[in-house]
Design a protein around this motif. Sequence first.
Motif, mmCIF file in Angstrom:
data_model
loop_
_atom_site.group_PDB
_atom_site.id
_atom_site.type_symbol
_atom_site.label_atom_id
_atom_site.label_comp_id
_atom_site.label_asym_id
_atom_site.label_seq_id
_atom_site.Cartn_x
_atom_site.Cartn_y
_atom_site.Cartn_z
ATOM 1 N N MET A 119 0.838 -1.219 0.000
ATOM 2 C CA MET A 119 0.000 0.000 0.000
ATOM 3 C C MET A 119 0.869 1.264 0.000
ATOM 4 S SD MET A 119 -3.154 0.965 2.454
ATOM 5 C CE MET A 119 -2.297 0.416 3.913
ATOM 6 N N VAL A 120 0.472 2.237 -0.786
ATOM 7 C CA VAL A 120 1.192 3.511 -0.842
ATOM 8 C C VAL A 120 0.776 4.377 0.352
ATOM 9 C CG1 VAL A 120 1.678 5.541 -2.241
ATOM 10 C CG2 VAL A 120 1.078 3.383 -3.354
ATOM 11 N N THR A 121 1.742 4.848 1.125
ATOM 12 C CA THR A 121 1.414 5.703 2.262
ATOM 13 C C THR A 121 1.841 7.142 1.984
ATOM 14 O OG1 THR A 121 3.531 5.518 3.403
ATOM 15 C CG2 THR A 121 1.927 3.746 3.768
ATOM 16 N N MET A 122 1.425 7.999 2.897
ATOM 17 C CA MET A 122 1.770 9.406 2.787
ATOM 18 C C MET A 122 3.298 9.595 2.803
ATOM 19 S SD MET A 122 0.143 12.372 5.145
ATOM 20 C CE MET A 122 -1.462 12.467 4.383
ATOM 21 N N ARG A 123 3.941 8.718 3.550
ATOM 22 C CA ARG A 123 5.397 8.786 3.646
ATOM 23 C C ARG A 123 6.053 8.492 2.289
ATOM 24 N NH1 ARG A 123 8.689 5.075 7.922
ATOM 25 N NH2 ARG A 123 10.727 5.553 7.033
ATOM 26 N N ASP A 124 5.499 7.519 1.584
ATOM 27 C CA ASP A 124 6.020 7.201 0.255
ATOM 28 C C ASP A 124 5.911 8.416 -0.665
ATOM 29 O OD1 ASP A 124 6.400 4.587 1.115
ATOM 30 O OD2 ASP A 124 4.389 3.984 0.457
ATOM 31 N N VAL A 125 4.765 9.062 -0.616
ATOM 32 C CA VAL A 125 4.544 10.239 -1.460
ATOM 33 C C VAL A 125 5.553 11.319 -1.088
ATOM 34 C CG1 VAL A 125 2.923 12.066 -2.095
ATOM 35 C CG2 VAL A 125 2.096 9.727 -1.762
ATOM 36 N N GLN A 171 8.535 11.069 0.356
ATOM 37 C CA GLN A 171 9.885 10.722 -0.096
ATOM 38 C C GLN A 171 10.040 10.969 -1.592
ATOM 39 O OE1 GLN A 171 10.824 6.739 1.116
ATOM 40 N NE2 GLN A 171 11.744 7.452 3.043
ATOM 41 N N GLU A 172 9.085 10.489 -2.342
ATOM 42 C CA GLU A 172 9.123 10.608 -3.799
ATOM 43 C C GLU A 172 9.140 12.072 -4.235
ATOM 44 O OE1 GLU A 172 9.248 7.975 -5.724
ATOM 45 O OE2 GLU A 172 8.924 8.840 -7.725
ATOM 46 N N ALA A 173 8.392 12.902 -3.501
ATOM 47 C CA ALA A 173 8.288 14.318 -3.877
ATOM 48 C C ALA A 173 9.394 15.150 -3.223
ATOM 49 C CB ALA A 173 6.915 14.861 -3.487
ATOM 50 N N GLY A 174 10.131 14.540 -2.293
ATOM 51 C CA GLY A 174 11.203 15.266 -1.626
ATOM 52 C C GLY A 174 10.705 16.309 -0.638
ATOM 53 N N VAL A 175 9.562 16.028 0.019
ATOM 54 C CA VAL A 175 9.043 16.930 1.053
ATOM 55 C C VAL A 175 8.734 16.088 2.296
ATOM 56 C CG1 VAL A 175 8.061 18.538 -0.623
ATOM 57 C CG2 VAL A 175 6.668 16.657 0.251
ATOM 58 N N SER A 176 8.221 16.724 3.348
ATOM 59 C CA SER A 176 7.865 15.981 4.550
ATOM 60 C C SER A 176 6.423 15.478 4.447
ATOM 61 C CB SER A 176 7.982 16.886 5.773
ATOM 62 O OG SER A 176 6.908 17.802 5.780
ATOM 63 N N PRO A 177 6.090 14.441 5.213
ATOM 64 C CA PRO A 177 4.702 13.961 5.243
ATOM 65 C C PRO A 177 3.725 15.079 5.604
ATOM 66 C CG PRO A 177 6.137 12.404 6.359
ATOM 67 C CD PRO A 177 6.984 13.608 6.018
ATOM 68 N N MET A 178 4.149 15.964 6.488
ATOM 69 C CA MET A 178 3.309 17.091 6.895
ATOM 70 C C MET A 178 2.860 17.901 5.693
ATOM 71 S SD MET A 178 2.127 17.263 9.611
ATOM 72 C CE MET A 178 1.032 18.493 8.932
ATOM 73 N N THR A 179 3.797 18.120 4.795
ATOM 74 C CA THR A 179 3.488 18.936 3.622
ATOM 75 C C THR A 179 2.513 18.211 2.693
ATOM 76 O OG1 THR A 179 5.615 20.044 3.771
ATOM 77 C CG2 THR A 179 4.505 20.109 1.639
ATOM 78 N N VAL A 180 2.687 16.913 2.585
ATOM 79 C CA VAL A 180 1.721 16.140 1.793
ATOM 80 C C VAL A 180 0.340 16.281 2.413
ATOM 81 C CG1 VAL A 180 1.080 13.855 0.967
ATOM 82 C CG2 VAL A 180 3.486 14.498 1.078
ATOM 83 N N SER A 181 0.284 16.082 3.727
ATOM 84 C CA SER A 181 -0.987 16.196 4.437
ATOM 85 C C SER A 181 -1.615 17.570 4.192
ATOM 86 C CB SER A 181 -0.761 15.971 5.935
ATOM 87 O OG SER A 181 -1.960 16.137 6.657
ATOM 88 N N ASN A 182 -0.810 18.597 4.326
ATOM 89 C CA ASN A 182 -1.334 19.952 4.152
ATOM 90 C C ASN A 182 -1.784 20.224 2.722
ATOM 91 O OD1 ASN A 182 -0.987 20.668 6.839
ATOM 92 N ND2 ASN A 182 1.168 21.212 6.499
#
Lengths: 340, 340
Positions: free
Chosen positions: A1-7, A9-20
């Motif tokens: 399963m793809v998690t927020m952490r994977d996204v 890492q791939e995007a080169g930002v923190s999980p927080m930023t993905v969440s936001n």
Amino acid sequence: MVTMRDVAQEAGVSPMTVSNALTGRRPVSARTRQLVLETVERLGYQVNVAARSLRQGRTGVVGIAVPTLDSHYYSQLGHRLVLAFSQAGLATVVEETHASREGELAAFRDSRLNAYDGLVIAALGLSEREINALSREVPVVVLGEQELHQTVDHVSMPNLEGSEAATRLLVSRGCRRLAIVGSPSLDDLADFVVPEGAAFTLRAEGFLRAVREGGVSATATHAGVTQAAGVRCAENLLALDELPDGIFCVTDTLAFGVVRGLADHGVRVPDDVLVIGFDDVEDARYRVPSLSSVAPDLDHLVDEAVQLLQRRIADPSAAPRDVTVGFTVVERESTTRRGR
Amino acid sequence: MVTMRDVAQEAGVSPMTVSNALTGRRPVSARTRQLVLETVERLGYQVNVAARSLRQGRTGVVGIAVPTLDSHYYSQLGHRLVLAFSQAGLATVVEETHASREGELAAFRDSRLNAYDGLVIAALGLSEREINALSREVPVVVLGEQELHQTVDHVSMPNLEGSEAATRLLVSRGCRRLAIVGSPSLDDLADFVVPEGAAFTLRAEGFLRAVREGGVSATATHAGVTQAAGVRCAENLLALDELPDGIFCVTDTLAFGVVRGLADHGVRVPDDVLVIGFDDVEDARYRVPSLSSVAPDLDHLVDEAVQLLQRRIADPSAAPRDVTVGFTVVERESTTRRGR
DNA sequence: CTGAAAGCGCTTACAG
DNA sequence: CTGAAAGCGCTTACAG
């Protein structure tokens, strides 16, 4: 399963930023957001609702608990509630309680377990005390089957008034020997507990008022809530010395069974006896004969349920409200005498 | 909120022991279990499903996605599925898809988000390709509306065979000018995409086979899926030079509308025209006249859906199965000529 | 505008 | 039979 952490890492930002970027809770630069959304799309990321719910303490889902889906009235009511909540931006889930105390407790339990943010329940099996206790633990709106003395948000049907009006219609059409289908007795209504809930008792009371006012005779029969029960009630009435000339059925479903049961013995509606129901379900219009019925204002009922639940979720300590919706009596073929 | 940790502290054991006492996953001494259960009761502890789901990766809930609850057939089907899964120890949640691609995608999305362990869906809006793709991500059983070429677990209705048998019954009762309600045309059925799904097309094919075999004439009309649509179809048929003498309706709901629409113009069933439906919903038995219909073996259908989904959840790589249930033609008043 | 740390309440996996 | 540690995948609260 793809998690927020994977996204992340791939995007080169923190999980927080993905969440936001996904929730919009905190501002994210246009460029970063673009990058995140593209990465989300590319990896096929989907938020995990279990994790989100655990952290947030809410789910964005409202539970709708009805006795059964296999009912003209409750399937229609469930459908309308689903639509109304959907328009208000809330996801819904429908549960069957089988009109049992256990099923209704289960609906409350699911709510308390954080599966739902709130609950709309047509409660038949739980006592007023139990509902009041449970309603302190979860936002809930109770639909019109009990009298709850304003300790919980409540949207009521015009049970008494609607039944009275329906019965008056029979009297005004010349009926003098009335029957009610769905009440076991005409005495001691207040003491009588019908398993189908207080709505049945209130509808019997409305019937009785109009009977007294009209100075006509009356009889009662009861065999359950289904069309099969309606057939049995028709047979009970046919076994009387004299057939009633007007029948009020506490639900359209019972009325459908009654009309069928009468037809089994060659008794025609409206030629030989007039029949009126309650609920104005869709089928009432399409039966032959079309069924006269009491039409509660379901638009209003559903609308109030949505409003009250949203308010309760936002403010658990708000003062409870009790709303009773209006009704109209819809006259159709089943109470219209034909010229010969 | 009372957590497992609170219970553990109060009982003087570890959270693990509380968990084990409640789930029975690992053995706990009788005495300790007793103590834990008493403490749970006393503190009113309820497991938090969000936390459990997050950890376990499953919820114990099965999604049931139907086009709408406001339908004779689908409300009954939903009801039976809920009961069957309940007996198999699985909680259920019912969603409406509004027969739309978006609604059906949402049902799959909810499954993927770990809200459901599996999904039973009556899919009308999604293409076969989309379903095949989505079914790889979540355990799913598709119900009888498409032909899916055995790439996904599938329980089919006897659409073609049932319709053929129903139409044969009309022919055997002496009908020579048939009509089908629910198909826009009798030509190019294979090319024709009805928004109501492939089931309608298959039922039209079955009708056509029996028409050819019987050497009778046929006409087709279509206006939607509701009783109101049935009324409109009746009006279309009444506008013909000569009224058909036998009408096959692809659903009972349409048949109800047709009978009502005919009655509006004084045309009686079965006296002036015979009518048969499909689905054998409960109302078919209680209408006046009672409606003849094709009764698919719903017990079998529901049973297979439960079995297949449980198997699929347990073994995601199992070979897909395709089951078609049987049927009976139930003859009632609407195809029985009365002596005069 | 962005991030590192902590924690929501459970259960898995390791240890005894 | 019982427990301490770690972690499921997010978001809150603190920090810059």
